[in-house]
Design a protein around this motif. Sequence first.
Motif, PDB file in Angstrom:
ATOM      1  N   TYR A 246     -14.578   1.248  -6.532  1.00  0.00           N
ATOM      2  CA  TYR A 246     -13.487   0.281  -6.467  1.00  0.00           C
ATOM      3  C   TYR A 246     -12.806   0.264  -5.105  1.00  0.00           C
ATOM      4  N   ALA A 247     -12.125  -0.853  -4.845  1.00  0.00           N
ATOM      5  CA  ALA A 247     -11.201  -0.907  -3.705  1.00  0.00           C
ATOM      6  C   ALA A 247      -9.861  -1.413  -4.243  1.00  0.00           C
ATOM      7  N   VAL A 248      -8.787  -0.823  -3.778  1.00  0.00           N
ATOM      8  CA  VAL A 248      -7.448  -1.319  -4.132  1.00  0.00           C
ATOM      9  C   VAL A 248      -7.054  -2.339  -3.064  1.00  0.00           C
ATOM     10  N   VAL A 249      -6.649  -3.515  -3.533  1.00  0.00           N
ATOM     11  CA  VAL A 249      -6.386  -4.633  -2.623  1.00  0.00           C
ATOM     12  C   VAL A 249      -5.016  -5.234  -2.920  1.00  0.00           C
ATOM     13  N   THR A 250      -4.277  -5.516  -1.834  1.00  0.00           N
ATOM     14  CA  THR A 250      -3.006  -6.247  -1.962  1.00  0.00           C
ATOM     15  C   THR A 250      -3.090  -7.477  -1.081  1.00  0.00           C
TER      16      THR A 250
END
Length: 344
Positions: A246-250
Amino acid sequence: MQRPVSVFPRRRQWLRGLALSTAAAMPWASQATAGTTIRLSHVVAPETPKGLTLERFRTLVEERSGQRLRVKIYPQGHLYGDQDEMQALQLGAIDMVAPSLSKFGPIGFPEFELFDLPFLFDNVADVRRLTQGPVGQRLLDRLSRQRLLGLGFFDNGFKQMSANRPLLEPADFAGLRMRVQASRVIAQQMRALGASPVALPFSETRRALESGVVDGTENVVSNFWTQNMQAVQKDLSLTQHGYLGYAVVTHQRFWFNLPASDRELLQQAMREALVYGNSIGDAHNEKALTALREAGTARIHAPSASQRQRLKSAVMSVHADLAQRIDPMWIRAVREALPQAVPG
Ligand code: LMR
């Protein structure tokens, strides 16, 4: 690729539509003010590596900000699912998401499908040579093309195959409709095995298996177990053929509206949460496999070395195809990081 079949109840679609339209009319809504609540959406159960990692992030943020910053987590696709979470982020209806790396290709980042290449990685240490090094940072930097901002990567683990028959040889896949994430590499992997890929949102997978819309799927054991897929999938084959991470994205609009001190607090909390997340993936998948064995509700198969080699040989053409679709620089970078994985 097959269009996902949406079976969402109409009420949730209406609620989701209202949230999206409201956010579009109030882009300033994500601006930071005292008592900011950060809205974070994801598609899996809370008791999964992803769910627990994001819960750790929430705890760290709220403790360190004295509850001035709150994190509201919407798990299991309750608010947004695969097909609309990125749109919700772009519109400011949500502030952070943590999608699988397989879900970036369809929104304009095909280089992320490097992580979907079957049999590319022997273990998670191989993956981290990419995610924790210059290749990973370059990938996160590319997200800025859509005003997104990548806050980091974390692992779940390795995917297994499931159906109502053992899947140990390429011939076992003949004629099966296999649910996949919306990744061109994964779809081609299934076609190379003689199956038909059907891209569906994660939240619709269990229902599609139960109704026979699809015959099988691939996923990590922790997702298989927490979605109770064993009730509708009698055979789990431990192929270990691909990686799920996963990647955490904002969104930059949300992020750069925060005071610098809040950004630093969130970044540090995220760094620590991702270290924690990377330490629990394998254990959670092992725990789910043990629970599955004890439940006895699914037959668990392991391919022999020669069977696994035949699976690998059947799907290796997928690597060359991706190399045609992305900048050769990415393949060179992977080859440098993983010389044993990308010969030539
Ligand atoms: C899937 O759609 O199968 C996965 O991306 C679910 C997850 O772990 O996010």
